[in-house]
Motif scaffolding. Structure first.
Motif, PDB file in Angstrom:
ATOM      1  N   LEU A  48       0.843  -1.186   0.000  1.00  0.00           N
ATOM      2  CA  LEU A  48       0.000   0.000   0.000  1.00  0.00           C
ATOM      3  C   LEU A  48       0.880   1.239   0.000  1.00  0.00           C
ATOM      4  CD1 LEU A  48      -3.031   0.959   0.314  1.00  0.00           C
ATOM      5  CD2 LEU A  48      -2.454   1.315   2.730  1.00  0.00           C
ATOM      6  N   ALA A  49       0.634   2.142  -0.940  1.00  0.00           N
ATOM      7  CA  ALA A  49       1.314   3.435  -0.972  1.00  0.00           C
ATOM      8  C   ALA A  49       0.321   4.512  -0.567  1.00  0.00           C
ATOM      9  CB  ALA A  49       1.867   3.714  -2.369  1.00  0.00           C
ATOM     10  N   VAL A  50       0.750   5.414   0.300  1.00  0.00           N
ATOM     11  CA  VAL A  50      -0.105   6.484   0.819  1.00  0.00           C
ATOM     12  C   VAL A  50       0.514   7.817   0.420  1.00  0.00           C
ATOM     13  CG1 VAL A  50      -1.165   7.480   2.877  1.00  0.00           C
ATOM     14  CG2 VAL A  50      -0.696   5.017   2.791  1.00  0.00           C
ATOM     15  N   SER A  51      -0.164   8.571  -0.434  1.00  0.00           N
ATOM     16  CA  SER A  51       0.391   9.845  -0.899  1.00  0.00           C
ATOM     17  C   SER A  51      -0.026  11.005  -0.011  1.00  0.00           C
ATOM     18  CB  SER A  51      -0.029  10.117  -2.350  1.00  0.00           C
ATOM     19  OG  SER A  51      -1.432  10.143  -2.470  1.00  0.00           O
ATOM     20  N   VAL A  52      -1.242  10.952   0.517  1.00  0.00           N
ATOM     21  CA  VAL A  52      -1.710  11.964   1.467  1.00  0.00           C
ATOM     22  C   VAL A  52      -2.468  11.235   2.565  1.00  0.00           C
ATOM     23  CG1 VAL A  52      -1.869  13.842  -0.225  1.00  0.00           C
ATOM     24  CG2 VAL A  52      -3.849  12.382   0.181  1.00  0.00           C
ATOM     25  N   PRO A  53      -2.435  11.746   3.798  1.00  0.00           N
ATOM     26  CA  PRO A  53      -3.150  11.061   4.882  1.00  0.00           C
ATOM     27  C   PRO A  53      -4.661  11.080   4.629  1.00  0.00           C
ATOM     28  CG  PRO A  53      -1.606  12.700   5.747  1.00  0.00           C
ATOM     29  CD  PRO A  53      -1.729  12.950   4.277  1.00  0.00           C
ATOM     30  N   VAL A  54      -5.269   9.901   4.590  1.00  0.00           N
ATOM     31  CA  VAL A  54      -6.725   9.814   4.445  1.00  0.00           C
ATOM     32  C   VAL A  54      -7.275   8.821   5.469  1.00  0.00           C
ATOM     33  CG1 VAL A  54      -6.820  10.459   2.003  1.00  0.00           C
ATOM     34  CG2 VAL A  54      -6.506   8.078   2.605  1.00  0.00           C
ATOM     35  N   PRO A  55      -8.359   9.166   6.147  1.00  0.00           N
ATOM     36  CA  PRO A  55      -8.965   8.219   7.087  1.00  0.00           C
ATOM     37  C   PRO A  55      -9.689   7.119   6.313  1.00  0.00           C
ATOM     38  CG  PRO A  55      -9.815  10.480   7.378  1.00  0.00           C
ATOM     39  CD  PRO A  55      -9.070  10.435   6.092  1.00  0.00           C
ATOM     40  N   PHE A  56      -9.430   5.861   6.687  1.00  0.00           N
ATOM     41  CA  PHE A  56     -10.150   4.756   6.059  1.00  0.00           C
ATOM     42  C   PHE A  56     -10.332   3.650   7.080  1.00  0.00           C
ATOM     43  CE2 PHE A  56      -5.684   3.906   5.289  1.00  0.00           C
ATOM     44  CZ  PHE A  56      -5.529   2.530   5.350  1.00  0.00           C
ATOM     45  N   ARG A  57     -11.059   2.591   6.710  1.00  0.00           N
ATOM     46  CA  ARG A  57     -11.307   1.465   7.604  1.00  0.00           C
ATOM     47  C   ARG A  57     -10.436   0.295   7.158  1.00  0.00           C
ATOM     48  NH1 ARG A  57     -14.543   4.049  11.409  1.00  0.00           N
ATOM     49  NH2 ARG A  57     -15.118   2.002  12.240  1.00  0.00           N
ATOM     50  N   MET A  58      -9.931  -0.481   8.122  1.00  0.00           N
ATOM     51  CA  MET A  58      -8.994  -1.545   7.811  1.00  0.00           C
ATOM     52  C   MET A  58      -9.404  -2.839   8.491  1.00  0.00           C
ATOM     53  SD  MET A  58      -6.322  -3.320   9.438  1.00  0.00           S
ATOM     54  CE  MET A  58      -5.737  -2.263  10.767  1.00  0.00           C
ATOM     55  N   GLU A  59      -9.069  -3.955   7.856  1.00  0.00           N
ATOM     56  CA  GLU A  59      -9.188  -5.253   8.507  1.00  0.00           C
ATOM     57  C   GLU A  59      -7.927  -6.057   8.201  1.00  0.00           C
ATOM     58  OE1 GLU A  59     -11.802  -7.892   5.360  1.00  0.00           O
ATOM     59  OE2 GLU A  59     -12.890  -6.537   6.726  1.00  0.00           O
ATOM     60  N   SER A  60      -7.611  -7.018   9.070  1.00  0.00           N
ATOM     61  CA  SER A  60      -6.392  -7.802   8.863  1.00  0.00           C
ATOM     62  C   SER A  60      -6.602  -9.239   9.304  1.00  0.00           C
ATOM     63  CB  SER A  60      -5.214  -7.189   9.620  1.00  0.00           C
ATOM     64  OG  SER A  60      -5.430  -7.241  11.016  1.00  0.00           O
ATOM     65  N   VAL A  61      -5.752 -10.118   8.757  1.00  0.00           N
ATOM     66  CA  VAL A  61      -5.796 -11.542   9.073  1.00  0.00           C
ATOM     67  C   VAL A  61      -4.427 -11.950   9.598  1.00  0.00           C
ATOM     68  CG1 VAL A  61      -6.071 -13.867   8.134  1.00  0.00           C
ATOM     69  CG2 VAL A  61      -7.547 -12.019   7.328  1.00  0.00           C
ATOM     70  N   ALA A  62      -4.410 -12.614  10.755  1.00  0.00           N
ATOM     71  CA  ALA A  62      -3.175 -13.095  11.359  1.00  0.00           C
ATOM     72  C   ALA A  62      -3.546 -14.196  12.341  1.00  0.00           C
ATOM     73  CB  ALA A  62      -2.450 -11.953  12.081  1.00  0.00           C
ATOM     74  N   SER A  63      -2.536 -14.864  12.894  1.00  0.00           N
ATOM     75  CA  SER A  63      -2.778 -15.909  13.884  1.00  0.00           C
ATOM     76  C   SER A  63      -1.519 -16.091  14.714  1.00  0.00           C
ATOM     77  CB  SER A  63      -3.154 -17.232  13.202  1.00  0.00           C
ATOM     78  OG  SER A  63      -2.030 -17.744  12.485  1.00  0.00           O
ATOM     79  N   ALA A  64      -1.642 -16.831  15.817  1.00  0.00           N
ATOM     80  CA  ALA A  64      -0.472 -17.106  16.653  1.00  0.00           C
ATOM     81  C   ALA A  64       0.544 -17.940  15.886  1.00  0.00           C
ATOM     82  CB  ALA A  64      -0.908 -17.832  17.926  1.00  0.00           C
ATOM     83  N   ALA A  65       0.048 -18.863  15.059  1.00  0.00           N
ATOM     84  CA  ALA A  65       0.961 -19.709  14.288  1.00  0.00           C
ATOM     85  C   ALA A  65       1.613 -18.943  13.142  1.00  0.00           C
ATOM     86  CB  ALA A  65       0.204 -20.917  13.742  1.00  0.00           C
ATOM     87  N   ARG A  66       0.904 -17.929  12.639  1.00  0.00           N
ATOM     88  CA  ARG A  66       1.419 -17.168  11.491  1.00  0.00           C
ATOM     89  C   ARG A  66       1.110 -15.693  11.716  1.00  0.00           C
ATOM     90  NH1 ARG A  66       0.618 -16.281   5.873  1.00  0.00           N
ATOM     91  NH2 ARG A  66       2.444 -16.971   4.683  1.00  0.00           N
ATOM     92  N   PRO A  67       1.889 -15.036  12.582  1.00  0.00           N
ATOM     93  CA  PRO A  67       1.615 -13.625  12.880  1.00  0.00           C
ATOM     94  C   PRO A  67       1.793 -12.736  11.658  1.00  0.00           C
ATOM     95  CG  PRO A  67       3.729 -14.287  13.793  1.00  0.00           C
ATOM     96  CD  PRO A  67       3.067 -15.539  13.305  1.00  0.00           C
ATOM     97  N   LEU A  68       1.050 -11.659  11.647  1.00  0.00           N
ATOM     98  CA  LEU A  68       1.230 -10.672  10.581  1.00  0.00           C
ATOM     99  C   LEU A  68       2.534  -9.919  10.830  1.00  0.00           C
ATOM    100  CD1 LEU A  68      -1.391  -8.498   8.885  1.00  0.00           C
ATOM    101  CD2 LEU A  68       0.641  -7.371   9.770  1.00  0.00           C
ATOM    102  N   LEU A  69       3.356  -9.810   9.803  1.00  0.00           N
ATOM    103  CA  LEU A  69       4.615  -9.061   9.851  1.00  0.00           C
ATOM    104  C   LEU A  69       4.589  -8.050   8.716  1.00  0.00           C
ATOM    105  CD1 LEU A  69       7.055 -12.059  10.413  1.00  0.00           C
ATOM    106  CD2 LEU A  69       6.545 -10.259  12.088  1.00  0.00           C
ATOM    107  N   ALA A  70       4.755  -6.787   9.042  1.00  0.00           N
ATOM    108  CA  ALA A  70       4.673  -5.734   8.028  1.00  0.00           C
ATOM    109  C   ALA A  70       5.703  -4.654   8.308  1.00  0.00           C
ATOM    110  CB  ALA A  70       3.276  -5.129   7.981  1.00  0.00           C
TER     111      ALA A  70
END
Length: 311
Positions: free
Chosen positions: A86-108
């Motif tokens: 994701l590239a962000v050119s100007v700050p904009v408010p938006f809604r987010m969701e994510s998928v992760a787990s203890a076995a496979r944590p999200l790394l970003a």
């Protein structure tokens, strides 16, 4: 024409991705945002599955190495996962969701742009082209993780693990990453935002001013006049770029800034409300709960639990 993926190419790419995940895991031992040896670069580790979370990113890029995120703005979905960033050119408010787990944590990897450096690169890129860079200004753009982007992110992670390499190469790798994002598929939109040309450019300037003065009383008529537009025209261009009206945008900015203050500093609700421009703590509390769906104290606890000290 559809092109079938090359299995051998996928196998060649896998070791590099595995190394990125391993390095990110070492650099982010704690849940939440982990600082690195480079200003503006943080690594997120989380096991939480999130739904409909309001976010407001500063200009930069997010590279998800493991797990999946997606943003929703004005009915459009922006994927940033193991195949997209994701590239962000100007700050904009938006809604987010994510998928992760203890076995496979999200790394970003979160890279906040050095705006002076980004503007310098945008100018050099524009000067090196036969025609000026053009593109519709967009606040968010999702792009595929091409090999040249993966390569520079991998080298960045390697440098972050080696103090000598970081001292010698870190700044130049970060500069290259700025460049790669700006010449990528979303480059035209981002360069257009940085160059601040035309009506959208005037809105970008207006957003910069709002960022500096969000705690002060806001006059949409004054903002429109400063941008050289009528109030209706200003509203139309503002909504097209941010997905919000000016008043909604300022409210979101105030609430997100307040959220950080509460999580980081432990100040009272009344103090935080006043510091972000609210005259009434009660109104602040109502707006906060409406936006984040938790009280300010509940949200602070949630942030510390899921996002760490640098949330």
């Amino acid at each position: 024409m559809n092109v079938l993926p090359n299995p051998m190419a996928s196998e060649r790419a896998k070791p590099g991705r595995d190394e990125m995940v391993e390095l990110a895991g070492l650099l982010a031992p704690r849940h939440g945002y982990n600082p690195t040896g480079l200003d503006g670069v943080r690594i997120l580790r989380t096991e939480a599955v999130l739904h409909d979370v309001p976010v407001l990113y500063r200009p930069g890029a997010v590279f998800v190495l493991q797990g999946r995120k997606q943003g929703m703005l004005e009915g459009e979905v922006y994927r940033y996962d193991e195949e997209h960033y994701l590239a962000v050119s100007v700050p904009v408010p938006f809604r987010m969701e994510s998928v992760a787990s203890a076995a496979r944590p999200l790394l970003a990897v979160y890279v906040e742009f050095d705006m002076r450096l980004a503007a310098e690169i945008a100018s050099e890129v524009g000067a090196g082209r036969s025609e000026p860079a053009v593109g519709e200004v967009k606040g968010l753009v999702s792009s595929r993780m091409e090999p040249n982007i993966e390569d520079v992110v991998l080298r960045l992670l390697r440098a972050l693990r080696d103090p000598v390499e970081l001292a010698v190469l870190g700044t130049s790798i970060l500069r290259e990453l700025h460049y790669r994002v700006l010449v990528g598929p979303q480059g035209g939109a981002m360069i257009a935002a940085l160059q601040q040309r035309g009506a959208s450019g005037r809105i970008v300037k207006s957003l910069t001013r709002l960022r500096e003065t969000y705690a002060s009383p806001i006059s949409v008529a004054a903002l429109a006049s400063e941008a050289g537009m009528s109030v209706p025209s200003y509203h139309v261009h503002f909504k097209a770029l941010t997905g919000s009206t000016p008043i909604q945008y300022v409210k979101a900015m105030r609430l997100h800034e307040a959220r950080l203050m509460i999580a980081r500093q432990g100040r009272t609700i009344a103090e935080v409300a006043a510091s972000v421009g609210y005259a009434s703590p009660a109104q602040f509390s109502r707006d906060f709960k409406r936006h984040f769906r938790r009280t300010a104290s509940e949200e602070a606890q949630w942030m510390r639990r899921h996002l760490g000290e640098l949330a």
